[in-house]
Scaffold this motif. Sequence first.
Motif, PDB file in Angstrom:
ATOM      1  N   THR A 197       0.856  -1.176   0.000  1.00  0.00           N
ATOM      2  CA  THR A 197       0.000   0.000   0.000  1.00  0.00           C
ATOM      3  C   THR A 197       0.893   1.227   0.000  1.00  0.00           C
ATOM      4  OG1 THR A 197      -1.670  -1.173   1.288  1.00  0.00           O
ATOM      5  CG2 THR A 197      -1.826   1.226   1.228  1.00  0.00           C
ATOM      6  N   SER A 219      -5.373  -2.482   4.566  1.00  0.00           N
ATOM      7  CA  SER A 219      -6.814  -2.435   4.339  1.00  0.00           C
ATOM      8  C   SER A 219      -7.538  -1.753   5.494  1.00  0.00           C
ATOM      9  CB  SER A 219      -7.344  -3.863   4.168  1.00  0.00           C
ATOM     10  OG  SER A 219      -8.740  -3.850   3.989  1.00  0.00           O
ATOM     11  N   GLY A 220      -8.229  -0.655   5.177  1.00  0.00           N
ATOM     12  CA  GLY A 220      -8.981   0.071   6.189  1.00  0.00           C
ATOM     13  C   GLY A 220      -8.171   1.076   6.975  1.00  0.00           C
ATOM     14  N   ASN A 221      -6.858   1.094   6.785  1.00  0.00           N
ATOM     15  CA  ASN A 221      -5.982   2.032   7.507  1.00  0.00           C
ATOM     16  C   ASN A 221      -4.960   2.611   6.533  1.00  0.00           C
ATOM     17  OD1 ASN A 221      -6.730   1.600  10.506  1.00  0.00           O
ATOM     18  ND2 ASN A 221      -6.383  -0.479   9.775  1.00  0.00           N
ATOM     19  N   TYR A 222      -5.391   3.613   5.780  1.00  0.00           N
ATOM     20  CA  TYR A 222      -4.520   4.178   4.756  1.00  0.00           C
ATOM     21  C   TYR A 222      -3.824   5.457   5.219  1.00  0.00           C
ATOM     22  CZ  TYR A 222      -7.049   0.840   1.897  1.00  0.00           C
ATOM     23  OH  TYR A 222      -7.606  -0.321   1.402  1.00  0.00           O
ATOM     24  N   THR A 239      -1.184   6.228  10.118  1.00  0.00           N
ATOM     25  CA  THR A 239      -0.318   5.168  10.632  1.00  0.00           C
ATOM     26  C   THR A 239       1.063   5.724  10.955  1.00  0.00           C
ATOM     27  OG1 THR A 239       0.715   4.405   8.567  1.00  0.00           O
ATOM     28  CG2 THR A 239      -1.514   3.607   9.053  1.00  0.00           C
ATOM     29  N   LYS A 290      -1.663  -2.716  16.816  1.00  0.00           N
ATOM     30  CA  LYS A 290      -2.274  -1.387  16.942  1.00  0.00           C
ATOM     31  C   LYS A 290      -2.468  -0.988  18.401  1.00  0.00           C
ATOM     32  CE  LYS A 290      -6.651   1.024  16.075  1.00  0.00           C
ATOM     33  NZ  LYS A 290      -7.993   0.948  15.435  1.00  0.00           N
ATOM     34  N   LYS A 327      -8.819 -13.745  11.102  1.00  0.00           N
ATOM     35  CA  LYS A 327      -8.248 -12.568  11.751  1.00  0.00           C
ATOM     36  C   LYS A 327      -7.580 -12.922  13.077  1.00  0.00           C
ATOM     37  CE  LYS A 327     -11.079  -8.843   9.807  1.00  0.00           C
ATOM     38  NZ  LYS A 327     -11.956  -7.690  10.112  1.00  0.00           N
TER      39      LYS A 327
END
Length: 356
Positions: A91, A124-127, A130, A162, A220
């Motif tokens: 990503t 995914s879901g955290n672009y 971070t 996280k 997960k």
Amino acid sequence: MEPTQYPQGPETQETSDELYERFTFKTDKGQEPLRIDKFLMNRIEGATRNKLQKGINNGMVLVNGKPVRPNYKVKALEEIVVYSDMSPEETDVVPEKMDLNILYEDDHLMIINKPAGMVVHPGSGNYTGTLLNGVSYYLQQINPNVTEDTLPRFGLVHRIDKNTSGLLVLAKTDTAMRHLAKQFFDHTVKRQYIALIWGDPENDEGTIIAHVGRHQRFRKLFEAYPEGDHGKEAITHYKVLERFGYVTTVQCVLETGRTHQIRVHMKYLGHPLFNDDFYGGDRIVKGTVYARYKQFVDNCFALCPRQALHARTLGFVHPATGEEMFFEAPIPEDITSVIDKWRKYVSTRGVENQTT
């Protein structure tokens, strides 16, 4: 180097907090001279010349312990080492200005104390938001030429969850990144965590040996496999620091670095981490469930709204000077507040409070 499917099996890219794994090839005595990228394409499933050349240019492919150029020709009886980026997905990292708690920095590396609630790298879901978004911005203010091509993943060689707080080391050069990646692979990096777990362990200290891999149904989650039939080898050493009857403070030292390793191993031991919503620690595990006690536990959950786990120390050899480096990050207030609350609770109710 971009993620590549290797013949070691599907668990390779799923179960490590150490983002680089090492793969070794030995040429035989009859090996004819052949370009390094062509040699590796024949031995690494799914590899492309572009991926391999990028890894070679970034110094992630060594021949007899030294980086080479893409046009290098392998010869007989040479050892080839490939360090592969095991990030779960590629990503783009968008630079983003943010406050970073940098405890130490020099020309080769930096030590960051990550707060709970911050994801380490985009996915995914955290672009955005971070740690790597902030690190990329910070490094490009120092040197605008720093990119993911010149410094893959902006020097990230390991990660923590996280909702786990604590220490991370990031490389600032490709040479430092290679050196640190090797130390993580060789398990010579010293890491100590502090955790609050449910229950009262039978022993004051011990070692948990059980493979850690993806849960067979819930992808997960991770699971302990003591028979070694799934996952990868995982070893955690623990020591009791303070007992409160209902919960216990422990020190954990990692010998390996698998995703969720401490959380999974403590659940396997029967003592999930306090308020770990993935592995059953976000409910009352020990103690009679009556209204007053439940209210106390709920208040503790509110004080520490995440798994009570902190990466407190980090030790390694400096990649440039060879000096032994050691860093320590104070236990965050949310965890210390909960520990104090339990200490007061058991002292006023006559529950055994044994300090080791």
